[in-house]
Motif scaffolding. Sequence first.
Motif, PDB file in Angstrom:
ATOM      1  N   THR A  46       8.128  17.613  18.118  1.00 41.62           N
ATOM      2  CA  THR A  46       7.962  16.334  17.445  1.00 41.62           C
ATOM      3  C   THR A  46       7.734  15.264  18.504  1.00 41.62           C
ATOM      4  OG1 THR A  46       8.924  14.728  15.899  1.00 41.62           O
ATOM      5  CG2 THR A  46      10.470  15.920  17.304  1.00 41.62           C
ATOM      6  N   ASP A  47       6.781  14.359  18.222  1.00 37.51           N
ATOM      7  CA  ASP A  47       6.437  13.307  19.165  1.00 37.51           C
ATOM      8  C   ASP A  47       5.748  12.187  18.387  1.00 37.51           C
ATOM      9  OD1 ASP A  47       5.825  11.789  21.411  1.00 37.51           O
ATOM     10  OD2 ASP A  47       4.171  13.078  22.042  1.00 37.51           O
ATOM     11  N   PHE A  48       6.390  11.030  18.337  1.00 38.20           N
ATOM     12  CA  PHE A  48       5.816   9.880  17.648  1.00 38.20           C
ATOM     13  C   PHE A  48       6.298   8.620  18.346  1.00 38.20           C
ATOM     14  CE2 PHE A  48       5.117   6.872  14.127  1.00 38.20           C
ATOM     15  CZ  PHE A  48       3.846   7.265  13.728  1.00 38.20           C
ATOM     16  N   LYS A  84      10.804  12.300  21.769  1.00 36.93           N
ATOM     17  CA  LYS A  84       9.976  13.502  21.839  1.00 36.93           C
ATOM     18  C   LYS A  84      10.924  14.668  22.067  1.00 36.93           C
ATOM     19  CE  LYS A  84       6.203  15.656  24.347  1.00 36.93           C
ATOM     20  NZ  LYS A  84       5.164  15.487  25.381  1.00 36.93           N
ATOM     21  N   TYR A  89       6.910   3.596   7.189  1.00 38.58           N
ATOM     22  CA  TYR A  89       6.103   4.778   6.931  1.00 38.58           C
ATOM     23  C   TYR A  89       5.124   4.422   5.826  1.00 38.58           C
ATOM     24  CZ  TYR A  89       4.853   9.455   5.213  1.00 38.58           C
ATOM     25  OH  TYR A  89       4.174  10.566   4.799  1.00 38.58           O
ATOM     26  N   GLU A 112       0.902  14.864  10.195  1.00 36.75           N
ATOM     27  CA  GLU A 112       0.479  13.589  10.757  1.00 36.75           C
ATOM     28  C   GLU A 112       1.143  12.493   9.939  1.00 36.75           C
ATOM     29  OE1 GLU A 112      -3.821  13.182  11.542  1.00 36.75           O
ATOM     30  OE2 GLU A 112      -3.966  15.254  10.846  1.00 36.75           O
ATOM     31  N   LYS A 113       1.412  11.351  10.584  1.00 38.88           N
ATOM     32  CA  LYS A 113       1.951  10.227   9.816  1.00 38.88           C
ATOM     33  C   LYS A 113       1.430   8.924  10.384  1.00 38.88           C
ATOM     34  CE  LYS A 113       6.515   9.274  11.867  1.00 38.88           C
ATOM     35  NZ  LYS A 113       7.949   9.213  11.582  1.00 38.88           N
ATOM     36  N   ARG A 118      -1.549   9.802  13.102  1.00 36.61           N
ATOM     37  CA  ARG A 118      -1.589  10.667  14.278  1.00 36.61           C
ATOM     38  C   ARG A 118      -0.613  11.824  14.090  1.00 36.61           C
ATOM     39  NH1 ARG A 118       1.383   9.356  19.546  1.00 36.61           N
ATOM     40  NH2 ARG A 118       1.911  11.489  19.168  1.00 36.61           N
ATOM     41  N   TYR A 133       2.515  14.179  14.480  1.00 31.58           N
ATOM     42  CA  TYR A 133       3.879  13.866  14.911  1.00 31.58           C
ATOM     43  C   TYR A 133       4.797  15.083  14.921  1.00 31.58           C
ATOM     44  CZ  TYR A 133       6.158  14.039  10.324  1.00 31.58           C
ATOM     45  OH  TYR A 133       6.685  14.461   9.131  1.00 31.58           O
TER      46      TYR A 133
END
Length: 190
Positions: A28-30, A35, A127, A146-147, A155, A157
């Motif tokens: 997960t990375d947003f 991350k 969101y 993606e969100k 992008r 996530y």
Amino acid sequence: MIEIPSDLNPELVPLAFLLGNWAGAGVTDFPGAEKANFGQEVSFTHDGRDFLEYHSHTWILDQDGNKVRPLESESGYWRVGKDRKVEVVMVRDDGVVEVWYGELADKKPQIDLATDAVARTAASGPYSGGKRLYGYVKGDLMWVGEKQTPEVPLRPYMSAQLKKVVSPEDVAEMARNLGDLPDDGIAFFK
């Protein structure tokens, strides 16, 4: 191998590849969030009606793969129409309710979804929508999400690779249904 239960509602046959309990890991990375690697358990079940029931639990993993803390939980209901259109209603633990629409790919077990409606409680974070891709690849369930938020355009996530979980009851059932196998085990493959 994709198995189709005899009591599965005929409308759900295109979603049969989702059925079962799955477990695995992903990343997960947003922007604005940690991350991390995460673990995930997912179940898709049915009771004969025209929907699949869905539950997912994720948790942050440390460098050794141990559970650190919960990440996200969500549950919902998946349906498919005669035209292979998929609809999902999902509730997440962070106070978000989503309606997703999409479709099954032609001639392969893959689903593309996008949010159609998003409702949030006052306590949930920003969101505004998302997309997801689910696919059955070489016996594994793989997905990418993606969100977008008002501040961050759509992008990727989260993504994960999940393996089918076999319970002790499943193993016992398999053993009962083996029939006569050759004693040396090699002849079985000839």
